[in-house]
Design a protein around this motif. Sequence first.
Motif, PDB file in Angstrom:
ATOM      1  N   PRO A  36      54.319  28.336  46.551  1.00 21.28           N
ATOM      2  CA  PRO A  36      55.564  28.949  46.136  1.00 21.28           C
ATOM      3  C   PRO A  36      55.561  30.374  45.461  1.00 21.28           C
ATOM      4  O   PRO A  36      56.821  31.084  45.507  1.00 21.28           O
ATOM      5  N   SER A  37      54.460  30.982  45.235  1.00 15.26           N
ATOM      6  CA  SER A  37      54.297  31.998  44.470  1.00 15.26           C
ATOM      7  C   SER A  37      54.576  33.228  45.532  1.00 15.26           C
ATOM      8  O   SER A  37      54.758  33.033  46.516  1.00 15.26           O
ATOM      9  N   VAL A  38      54.977  34.463  44.957  1.00 17.79           N
ATOM     10  CA  VAL A  38      55.524  35.445  45.527  1.00 17.79           C
ATOM     11  C   VAL A  38      54.258  35.964  46.628  1.00 17.79           C
ATOM     12  O   VAL A  38      54.395  36.340  47.565  1.00 17.79           O
ATOM     13  N   PHE A  39      53.332  36.294  46.081  1.00 15.39           N
ATOM     14  CA  PHE A  39      52.197  36.460  46.643  1.00 15.39           C
ATOM     15  C   PHE A  39      51.380  35.402  47.094  1.00 15.39           C
ATOM     16  O   PHE A  39      50.947  34.193  46.305  1.00 15.39           O
ATOM     17  N   LYS A 159      48.389  46.671  30.179  1.00 13.88           N
ATOM     18  CA  LYS A 159      49.047  46.513  31.291  1.00 13.88           C
ATOM     19  C   LYS A 159      49.708  44.982  31.272  1.00 13.88           C
ATOM     20  O   LYS A 159      48.947  43.994  30.902  1.00 13.88           O
ATOM     21  N   ILE A 160      50.945  44.745  31.766  1.00 14.33           N
ATOM     22  CA  ILE A 160      51.497  43.696  32.076  1.00 14.33           C
ATOM     23  C   ILE A 160      52.141  43.481  33.560  1.00 14.33           C
ATOM     24  O   ILE A 160      52.409  44.295  34.130  1.00 14.33           O
ATOM     25  N   TRP A 161      52.241  42.079  33.678  1.00  8.97           N
ATOM     26  CA  TRP A 161      52.632  41.642  34.910  1.00  8.97           C
ATOM     27  C   TRP A 161      51.712  41.943  36.318  1.00  8.97           C
ATOM     28  O   TRP A 161      52.033  42.323  37.366  1.00  8.97           O
ATOM     29  N   THR A 162      50.488  41.886  35.826  1.00 12.08           N
ATOM     30  CA  THR A 162      49.321  42.491  36.935  1.00 12.08           C
ATOM     31  C   THR A 162      49.168  41.314  37.696  1.00 12.08           C
ATOM     32  O   THR A 162      48.456  40.392  37.318  1.00 12.08           O
ATOM     33  N   THR A 163      50.165  41.321  39.034  1.00 14.57           N
ATOM     34  CA  THR A 163      49.499  40.157  39.728  1.00 14.57           C
ATOM     35  C   THR A 163      48.112  40.268  40.249  1.00 14.57           C
ATOM     36  O   THR A 163      47.546  41.105  40.640  1.00 14.57           O
ATOM     37  N   HIS A 164      47.516  38.879  40.108  1.00 11.07           N
ATOM     38  CA  HIS A 164      46.240  38.570  40.786  1.00 11.07           C
ATOM     39  C   HIS A 164      45.340  39.272  39.950  1.00 11.07           C
ATOM     40  O   HIS A 164      44.015  39.225  40.444  1.00 11.07           O
ATOM     41  N   ARG A 202      44.924  38.114  30.088  1.00  8.45           N
ATOM     42  CA  ARG A 202      45.557  36.755  29.456  1.00  8.45           C
ATOM     43  C   ARG A 202      46.427  36.608  30.630  1.00  8.45           C
ATOM     44  O   ARG A 202      47.183  37.190  30.975  1.00  8.45           O
ATOM     45  N   PRO A 203      46.426  35.189  31.120  1.00  2.00           N
ATOM     46  CA  PRO A 203      47.513  34.713  31.916  1.00  2.00           C
ATOM     47  C   PRO A 203      48.973  34.576  31.404  1.00  2.00           C
ATOM     48  O   PRO A 203      48.951  34.077  30.363  1.00  2.00           O
ATOM     49  N   ILE A 204      49.691  34.631  32.412  1.00  3.10           N
ATOM     50  CA  ILE A 204      50.918  34.486  32.214  1.00  3.10           C
ATOM     51  C   ILE A 204      51.549  33.688  33.101  1.00  3.10           C
ATOM     52  O   ILE A 204      51.518  33.668  34.203  1.00  3.10           O
ATOM     53  N   LEU A 205      52.164  32.585  32.697  1.00  4.97           N
ATOM     54  CA  LEU A 205      52.672  31.653  33.786  1.00  4.97           C
ATOM     55  C   LEU A 205      54.059  31.588  34.047  1.00  4.97           C
ATOM     56  O   LEU A 205      54.921  31.924  33.117  1.00  4.97           O
ATOM     57  N   THR A 206      54.732  31.583  35.056  1.00  6.58           N
ATOM     58  CA  THR A 206      55.763  31.696  35.539  1.00  6.58           C
ATOM     59  C   THR A 206      56.592  30.636  35.220  1.00  6.58           C
ATOM     60  O   THR A 206      56.084  29.474  34.880  1.00  6.58           O
ATOM     61  N   ASN A 207      57.958  30.695  35.242  1.00  7.61           N
ATOM     62  CA  ASN A 207      58.877  29.416  34.900  1.00  7.61           C
ATOM     63  C   ASN A 207      58.665  28.196  35.900  1.00  7.61           C
ATOM     64  O   ASN A 207      58.818  27.171  35.635  1.00  7.61           O
ATOM     65  N   ALA A 208      58.103  28.485  37.155  1.00  5.63           N
ATOM     66  CA  ALA A 208      57.820  27.674  38.019  1.00  5.63           C
ATOM     67  C   ALA A 208      56.322  27.217  37.840  1.00  5.63           C
ATOM     68  O   ALA A 208      56.069  26.051  38.473  1.00  5.63           O
ATOM     69  N   GLY A 209      55.547  27.566  36.925  1.00  3.91           N
ATOM     70  CA  GLY A 209      54.105  26.999  36.650  1.00  3.91           C
ATOM     71  C   GLY A 209      53.216  27.655  37.402  1.00  3.91           C
ATOM     72  O   GLY A 209      52.141  27.129  37.377  1.00  3.91           O
ATOM     73  N   HIS A 211      50.302  30.507  38.271  1.00  2.55           N
ATOM     74  CA  HIS A 211      49.721  31.520  37.575  1.00  2.55           C
ATOM     75  C   HIS A 211      49.481  32.853  38.363  1.00  2.55           C
ATOM     76  O   HIS A 211      48.571  32.619  39.228  1.00  2.55           O
ATOM     77  N   GLU A 212      50.367  33.696  38.342  1.00  6.29           N
ATOM     78  CA  GLU A 212      50.527  34.731  39.499  1.00  6.29           C
ATOM     79  C   GLU A 212      50.286  35.966  38.590  1.00  6.29           C
ATOM     80  O   GLU A 212      49.507  37.019  39.550  1.00  6.29           O
ATOM     81  N   VAL A 213      50.745  36.100  37.515  1.00  3.08           N
ATOM     82  CA  VAL A 213      50.646  37.471  37.022  1.00  3.08           C
ATOM     83  C   VAL A 213      49.993  37.230  35.486  1.00  3.08           C
ATOM     84  O   VAL A 213      49.741  36.165  34.974  1.00  3.08           O
ATOM     85  N   ASN A 214      49.601  38.392  34.715  1.00  3.71           N
ATOM     86  CA  ASN A 214      48.847  38.336  33.625  1.00  3.71           C
ATOM     87  C   ASN A 214      49.278  39.704  32.804  1.00  3.71           C
ATOM     88  O   ASN A 214      49.807  40.572  33.370  1.00  3.71           O
ATOM     89  N   GLN A 215      48.736  39.599  31.637  1.00  5.72           N
ATOM     90  CA  GLN A 215      48.562  40.773  30.828  1.00  5.72           C
ATOM     91  C   GLN A 215      47.168  41.163  30.722  1.00  5.72           C
ATOM     92  O   GLN A 215      46.100  40.256  30.436  1.00  5.72           O
ATOM     93  N   LEU A 216      46.852  42.394  30.884  1.00  2.00           N
ATOM     94  CA  LEU A 216      45.620  42.926  31.022  1.00  2.00           C
ATOM     95  C   LEU A 216      45.242  43.943  29.802  1.00  2.00           C
ATOM     96  O   LEU A 216      46.205  44.734  29.733  1.00  2.00           O
TER      97      LEU A 216
END
Length: 402
Positions: A36-39, A159-164, A202-209, A211-216
Motif C-alpha cells: 500500500p505504500s507509495v514506494f 532531514k525529514i520525510w526521508t523515504t526508505h 528515526r521512523p515516522i509511521l504513516t496514518n496507514a501504518g 514505515h516508509e518515511v523517516n527523520q534523519l
Amino acid sequence: MDIQLSPEDAAFRQEVRQFLRDHLPEEIKARAALTPSVFVEPEVGQAWNAVLHQKGWLGYQWPVEYGGTGWTPFQRYLFEKECASAGAPNLTVLGLKLLAPVLWTFGTEAQKRHYLPRILSGEDYWCQGFSEPGSGSDLASLKTRAIRQGDHYVVTGSKIWTTHAHHANGMFTLVRTNPDVKKQAGISFLLIDLDSPGVSVRPILTNAGDHEVNQLFLEDVIVPAENLVGGEGQGWTIAKFLLENERGGSCHAPKLIYDLDQIVAASRDQGDGRGGRLLDSVDWKRRLARARLGAHALDMIELKIVAEIAKGAPPGPQTSLTKLLASNLRQEIDLLAVDLYGLAGLQLEKARPLYDENAPETILSPASMVASARYLNSRAWTIFGGTNEVQNTIIAKSVLGL
C-alpha cells in the motif's frame, strides 16, 4: 488509446510483452499489488530490478555509455506502459531515476565510475535528503550545514520525510555551505554514507501504518570533499534539475489506467447495496468515466513531452503539469477503490507485509484489504516532489508566463 506504431516499435512492444510474460514472476506481481505504500518495498523492487538488470534493461533511461539501452524516448514510454499493464512493480526510483541523471550530468568521472554501476547492481540503495523541519515547500530555507575543513565537510542538521532511509546505505542531500549569500546560492549537493558515525534514523509511521518515511539526524558527520557533486553553491541548480526528473521522469498515466481497469473489473461482481451491480450504477459509471478521461488526457500530455524529449528538449517545467494531474488522479482512483468495497474497503490492517504466509486475513478480498491503506498513503502525492500549490505556481510562471 490506440497508437499507430511503426513496424520497428511494434516489434519492440512485442519483445517487451514476451519478456514480461516469461520473466515477471507472479510472486512479484502479487506482492506489488498488496503493497500500500507509495514506494515499493526493497524486497519487491530490488528483486524485479535484478531481473531487468540481468536482461540489460534496468537502466533503460540511461545513456548507453553508462549502462543504458539506447532506446528512443518513445520506446522507453512503451516499456513503462507494458510494465504497468502487466502489473510489474515500480522501479526503485531514487537511485535509478533521480540520482543517476544528476551524476552523469554534474558528477566527476570518478563519481560516475564508482556510483553508477553500484546503482544498477543494487549494491547501493539511496534515499533523498531534501526536506527539513520547517523547510519543505520553501526548500531554499534549509539549515543543514556543511562546513569545509581540509579534505572533508562536517555536516550537522536533520532531514525529514526521508523515504526508505532505514533501508538505504547512501543519501543524496542538499546542505548549506555558505550562509552569507542569497539563500539559493549557498546550497550544495552532497553524497553521504549513512553508515558514517553521527547518522541516526528515526521512523515516522504513516496514518496507514506503513514505515516508509523517516527523520534523519546528522551530528558532526564527516563527509569526504570528493562527495560534493558539482561545485559549491551549485546545489540549487542541481535540485531543480532533479525535481524536473522526479515530477516528469516517468509516465504516470499507464499505471493509473491499469489500476482503473482493476477497479472496473472488480466492480462487475460488486453489489450496489440495492440489489443490483455497482457497475450498472449511473453515478459509479460517471465517476469511472471522469477518472478514465483524466488518465487518457494525461497520457496524451506525457506523450507530447516524450515527443519533445525525442527532439532533444529537456523535461522542462511542463513536468509540473503532469505531476499535478497525476497526483490528483492518483487520489481520485484510490478513493474509487475504497468506495468500491464499501465497509470492507475501510479495513485498515496495520500488520506488514500484507502478503505471504503471515499476511492477515481479509474481510472480502486482498484488494479490499489494501484499499484504505493505499488511499491514506496516496494523500502524500499532492505534497511530495512539490505541493500542488508549488506546481500551480511553476505552471503559472514558467509555462503560462503569468
